[in-house]
Design an enzyme around this catalytic site. Structure first.
Site, PDB file in Angstrom:
ATOM      1  N   CYS A  97       0.802  -1.192   0.000  1.00 53.54           N
ATOM      2  CA  CYS A  97       0.000   0.000   0.000  1.00 53.54           C
ATOM      3  C   CYS A  97       0.838   1.246   0.000  1.00 53.54           C
ATOM      4  O   CYS A  97       1.985   1.243   0.348  1.00 53.54           O
ATOM      5  CB  CYS A  97      -0.875   0.044   1.204  1.00 53.54           C
ATOM      6  N   ARG A 131       6.787  18.717  10.844  1.00 56.55           N
ATOM      7  CA  ARG A 131       5.945  18.186   9.785  1.00 56.55           C
ATOM      8  C   ARG A 131       6.607  18.383   8.425  1.00 56.55           C
ATOM      9  O   ARG A 131       7.167  19.447   8.145  1.00 56.55           O
ATOM     10  CB  ARG A 131       4.595  18.888   9.809  1.00 56.55           C
ATOM     11  N   HIS A 195       2.836  11.391  -2.462  1.00 56.52           N
ATOM     12  CA  HIS A 195       1.527  11.516  -3.107  1.00 56.52           C
ATOM     13  C   HIS A 195       1.739  12.281  -4.406  1.00 56.52           C
ATOM     14  O   HIS A 195       2.846  12.465  -4.863  1.00 56.52           O
ATOM     15  CB  HIS A 195       0.551  12.236  -2.176  1.00 56.52           C
TER      16      HIS A 195
END
Length: 257
Positions: A97, A131, A195
């Site tokens: 995945c 982040r 992504h």
């Protein structure tokens, strides 16, 4: 992003379709991850390989007979729920995945506490101090023969690889796993933070997954690759590779992996 049985020559498939299984699109599709499925469908069909796509929601069992399994990214609570249901289901015992952190032995939950993962890859993920948000460029392990990766990352997770697992790529711009590497692979199991969706930007990676499942692939015609390559070149050119990787501090209420 994929796990498959022994590679098969496309000429030997006969009427058998390449089966693509998209796992939990109702929980894990925050970043337009349907694009990964669409790219695999298109690149297979352009080569004359029949394709069957199966979408499996969280209230359905994961089929055991798939050639390529895809799982997208999600926010913290959907990831926790997905991990619970997938452990109970057992259908991803040999799958891959892009829901990268869930593949490992543990990952960080909604409050950062470690939760058990699917134990498919020997990796451990947790929550970092900063982040990672923005464009990422990384050079793939030469053994995979895939060109440089371009993608977008949005995660606070860090991932540590254990024995038997290799980094998918070395980061040139961005954060990735948090240690200068990006993603992981072992055998025909592959995970990544990228992504974009990742396979839309990186047709070479898409073809690697297809070749793992279907055997050696013939090249596509130049006219079939024109728009794909234009997007890829534009995104690579937009990020100076001499720049240092940049990360941003998490904002209030920011809980995407």
């Amino acid at each position: 992003m994929t796990s498959s049985p022994a590679a098969r020559d496309p000429q030997d498939r006969g009427a058998s379709a390449l089966r693509l299984v998209w796992v939990y699109p109702d929980l894990l599709s925050t970043y337009g991850d349907r694009g990964n499925l669409l790219v695999l469908e298109r690149r297979a069909r352009l080569r004359g390989i029949p394709v069957e796509s199966v979408l499996v929601n969280a209230d359905q069992p994961v089929p055991r007979q798939g050639d390529i399994y895809l799982m997208g990214g999600g926010e913290d609570l959907p990831q926790v729920l997905a991990a619970q249901r997938l452990r109970a289901d057992g259908g991803l015992a040999a799958a891959v995945c892009a829901g990268y952190q869930l593949l490992g032995s543990e990952f960080g939950g909604d409050d950062g506490q470690p939760l058990p993962g699917l134990q498919i890859l020997n990796i451990h993920s947790g929550r970092g101090q900063r982040r990672g948000v923005g464009e990422i460029i990384a050079d793939v392990d030469p053994s995979l023969e895939v060109p440089r990766l371009t993608g977008f990352e949005n995660h606070q997770g860090t991932t540590r690889l254990g024995p038997g697992v290799a980094p998918l790529a070395q980061v040139r711009v961005g954060v990735g796993n948090g240690d200068g590497t990006e993603g992981a692979f072992a055998g025909r199991i592959l995970g990544t933070y990228l992504h974009g969706p990742v396979l839309v930007r990186n047709p070479g990676l898409a073809d690697l997954l297809l070749a793992w499942a279907a055997g050696q692939l013939p090249p596509l015609r130049a006219q079939d690759e024109a728009w794909t390559q234009a997007l890829r070149e534009q995104r690579l050119a937009a990020v100076p590779t001499g720049a240092a990787g940049q990360v941003s501090k998490p904002g209030p209420g920011s809980h995407r992996r």
